[in-house]
Design an enzyme around this catalytic site. Structure first.
Site, PDB file in Angstrom:
ATOM      1  N   ARG A  25     -27.423   9.312 -16.976  1.00  0.00           N
ATOM      2  CA  ARG A  25     -27.102   8.794 -16.140  1.00  0.00           C
ATOM      3  C   ARG A  25     -27.485   8.790 -15.282  1.00  0.00           C
ATOM      4  O   ARG A  25     -26.929   7.753 -14.406  1.00  0.00           O
ATOM      5  CB  ARG A  25     -25.561   9.947 -16.342  1.00  0.00           C
ATOM      6  CG  ARG A  25     -24.477   9.907 -15.799  1.00  0.00           C
ATOM      7  CD  ARG A  25     -24.540   9.710 -14.333  1.00  0.00           C
ATOM      8  NE  ARG A  25     -24.704  11.277 -13.916  1.00  0.00           N
ATOM      9  CZ  ARG A  25     -24.753  11.850 -12.889  1.00  0.00           C
ATOM     10  NH1 ARG A  25     -24.646  10.919 -11.896  1.00  0.00           N
ATOM     11  NH2 ARG A  25     -25.147  12.982 -12.194  1.00  0.00           N
ATOM     12  N   ASP A  26     -27.490   9.948 -14.327  1.00  0.00           N
ATOM     13  CA  ASP A  26     -28.029  10.092 -12.690  1.00  0.00           C
ATOM     14  C   ASP A  26     -29.640   9.493 -12.942  1.00  0.00           C
ATOM     15  O   ASP A  26     -29.566   9.165 -11.630  1.00  0.00           O
ATOM     16  CB  ASP A  26     -28.617  11.836 -12.292  1.00  0.00           C
ATOM     17  CG  ASP A  26     -27.832  11.594 -10.490  1.00  0.00           C
ATOM     18  OD1 ASP A  26     -28.295  10.944 -10.454  1.00  0.00           O
ATOM     19  OD2 ASP A  26     -28.245  13.368 -10.726  1.00  0.00           O
ATOM     20  N   HIS A 215     -27.919  21.646  -9.311  1.00  0.00           N
ATOM     21  CA  HIS A 215     -28.445  20.158  -9.319  1.00  0.00           C
ATOM     22  C   HIS A 215     -29.139  19.552  -8.340  1.00  0.00           C
ATOM     23  O   HIS A 215     -28.926  19.573  -7.707  1.00  0.00           O
ATOM     24  CB  HIS A 215     -26.842  19.138  -9.665  1.00  0.00           C
ATOM     25  CG  HIS A 215     -27.280  17.621  -9.719  1.00  0.00           C
ATOM     26  ND1 HIS A 215     -27.281  17.316 -11.158  1.00  0.00           N
ATOM     27  CD2 HIS A 215     -27.609  16.729  -9.143  1.00  0.00           C
ATOM     28  CE1 HIS A 215     -26.885  15.712 -10.651  1.00  0.00           C
ATOM     29  NE2 HIS A 215     -27.650  15.239  -9.544  1.00  0.00           N
ATOM     30  N   HIS A 217     -32.134  17.130  -6.419  1.00  0.00           N
ATOM     31  CA  HIS A 217     -32.720  16.442  -6.150  1.00  0.00           C
ATOM     32  C   HIS A 217     -33.996  16.454  -5.432  1.00  0.00           C
ATOM     33  O   HIS A 217     -33.821  17.456  -4.555  1.00  0.00           O
ATOM     34  CB  HIS A 217     -31.856  14.919  -5.196  1.00  0.00           C
ATOM     35  CG  HIS A 217     -31.162  14.622  -6.813  1.00  0.00           C
ATOM     36  ND1 HIS A 217     -31.299  13.132  -7.008  1.00  0.00           N
ATOM     37  CD2 HIS A 217     -29.494  14.664  -7.104  1.00  0.00           C
ATOM     38  CE1 HIS A 217     -30.560  12.914  -7.674  1.00  0.00           C
ATOM     39  NE2 HIS A 217     -29.039  13.960  -7.862  1.00  0.00           N
ATOM     40  N   CYS A 248     -28.670   8.803  -6.228  1.00  0.00           N
ATOM     41  CA  CYS A 248     -26.901   8.352  -6.146  1.00  0.00           C
ATOM     42  C   CYS A 248     -27.217   6.785  -5.088  1.00  0.00           C
ATOM     43  O   CYS A 248     -27.217   6.657  -4.093  1.00  0.00           O
ATOM     44  CB  CYS A 248     -26.711   9.178  -5.526  1.00  0.00           C
ATOM     45  SG  CYS A 248     -24.656   8.978  -5.809  1.00  0.00           S
ATOM     46  N   ASN A 257     -34.270  13.150  -9.229  1.00  0.00           N
ATOM     47  CA  ASN A 257     -34.242  14.606  -9.706  1.00  0.00           C
ATOM     48  C   ASN A 257     -35.672  14.935  -9.940  1.00  0.00           C
ATOM     49  O   ASN A 257     -35.993  14.563  -9.873  1.00  0.00           O
ATOM     50  CB  ASN A 257     -32.906  14.899 -10.870  1.00  0.00           C
ATOM     51  CG  ASN A 257     -31.731  14.647 -10.838  1.00  0.00           C
ATOM     52  OD1 ASN A 257     -31.535  12.942 -10.503  1.00  0.00           O
ATOM     53  ND2 ASN A 257     -30.630  15.416 -10.778  1.00  0.00           N
TER      54      ASN A 257
END
Ligand code: HMG
Ligand code: MG
Length: 305
Positions: A25-26, A215, A217, A248, A257
């Site tokens: 996803r990310d 979370h 990055h 993002c 990430n």
């Protein structure tokens, strides 16, 4: 000959942690190339086979906003695994998840006014009005709801983000019915002391570490140090992305990430159980890098492949 990893545990750390894999996803939401649905499905299956307990699969967002994930329906139909979490910003996204019988969604809020506007087309307050019926209906349908908070450690348009502001947004998301809050360093500017301060502030507000995830990055190379700081502060759920994919599309200064491999190497070196087969994970990221046409930025992937 490759050096076997030496294990030395440190005191007062957990025996076991949960890794919340966000690569599909990310990671893939920020790739210029559109990855074929079948390749995404294979990526997710391989991550699960490598022992990752939770793999966030895709997002039910507007396809014009994130064209990379426009195949969310086809992907989830093909995988036929309702346990995989997906991102959902609003009721329209929830309806799409409900139609497929999915059981876990994640809403994603912003700690700042500017990013709420850029990422959700809503003001800071309006985002809660969008989330309220989404979370209520999801809970009524028996779904589990995670909530992300972005820009917890700094915002590229607003600069410093006060800790109290982040805690205020987090509290509102818990009050709506989120079961877990993932604190996002969307642009990777945070450092270890800041991580401890933020987690401590949640604790002081009565929002215990048991319901927090982190979370990170890795824009400034701090993600692993920040993960260790969070570990020391009692966090046991860590978001990471296989091979360090990610970013993002609505925050230009966000890079990948924290790489799952780098996190796993550190945790296993500390004698902390993750359930992950590092070799299988490295092979998966190397295979994915072949599809993306560039090497993984993860140091552990480079060292082990
Ligand atoms: P909007 O344009 O304000 O939407 O976008 P709207 O409610 O005004 O609706 C406009 C049209 O979009 C309508 O269609 C809706 O049906 C449709 P029309 O009637 O005009 O034909 N629509 C949708 N279609 C499909 N799925 C939906 C959906 N919603 C509305 N869910 C919206 C608002 C939230 C939808 C938009 O801003 C959006 O999709 N944003 C997503 C941005 C995004 O995905 N960003 C990346 C994820 S966040 C992240 O990466 C950070 C994180 O990793 C943590 C960290 O690092 O900090 C989580
Ligand atoms: Mg992110």
């Amino acid at each position: 000959m490759r050096q076997p990893q030496r294990v030395e545990s440190a005191t007062a750390l957990p025996d076991k942690v949960t890794i919340w894999e966000v690569g599909p996803r990310d990671g893939l939401q920020n790739e210029k190339a559109i990855v074929q649905t079948e390749v995404k499905a294979e990526f997710i299956r391989r991550l699960l086979d490598a022992g990752l307990p939770i793999v966030e699969a895709t997002s039910f967002v507007h396809p014009k906003w994130v064209p990379q994930l426009a195949d969310a329906k086809e992907l989830m139909e093909g995988l036929a695994n309702p346990e995989l979490p997906v991102l959902v910003p609003n009721e329209r996204g929830l309806d799409r998840a409900l139609e497929l019988g999915l059981k876990h969604i994640a809403i994603f809020g912003s700690a700042t006014e500017t990013f709420a506007t850029k990422n959700l087309n809503r003001s800071l307050d309006e985002q809660f009005a969008m989330f309220e019926p989404t979370v209520r209906r999801a809970r009524e349908a028996g779904m589990d709801v995670r909530a992300y908070v972005s820009m917890c450690f700094g915002d590229p348009w607003e600069g410093d983000v006060p800790v109290e502001q982040v805690v205020g947004v987090g509290k509102r998301l818990f009050d709506l019915g989120a079961s877990q809050l993932s604190l996002g360093d969307t642009i990777g500017v945070g450092t270890a002391g800041h991580v401890k301060r933020l987690i401590g502030a949640f604790d002081e507000a009565g929002l215990g570490v048991d319901h927090l995830a982190v979370h990170f990055h890795d824009t400034y190379g701090q993600a692993l140090a920040n993960a260790y700081a969070a570990l020391e502060a009692g966090v046991t759920t860590f978001d990471a992305s296989a091979g360090g994919l990610g970013g993002c599309p609505y925050a230009e200064s966000a890079t990948g990430n924290l790489a799952t491999e780098d996190l796993v190497w550190m945790l296993h070196g500390l004698g902390i159980e993750t359930g992950v087969d590092l070799e299988a994970l490295v092979a998966t990221s190397t295979w994915m890098a072949g599809h993306l046409g560039r090497p993984s930025p993860s140091r552990v992937v480079t060292a082990l492949s």
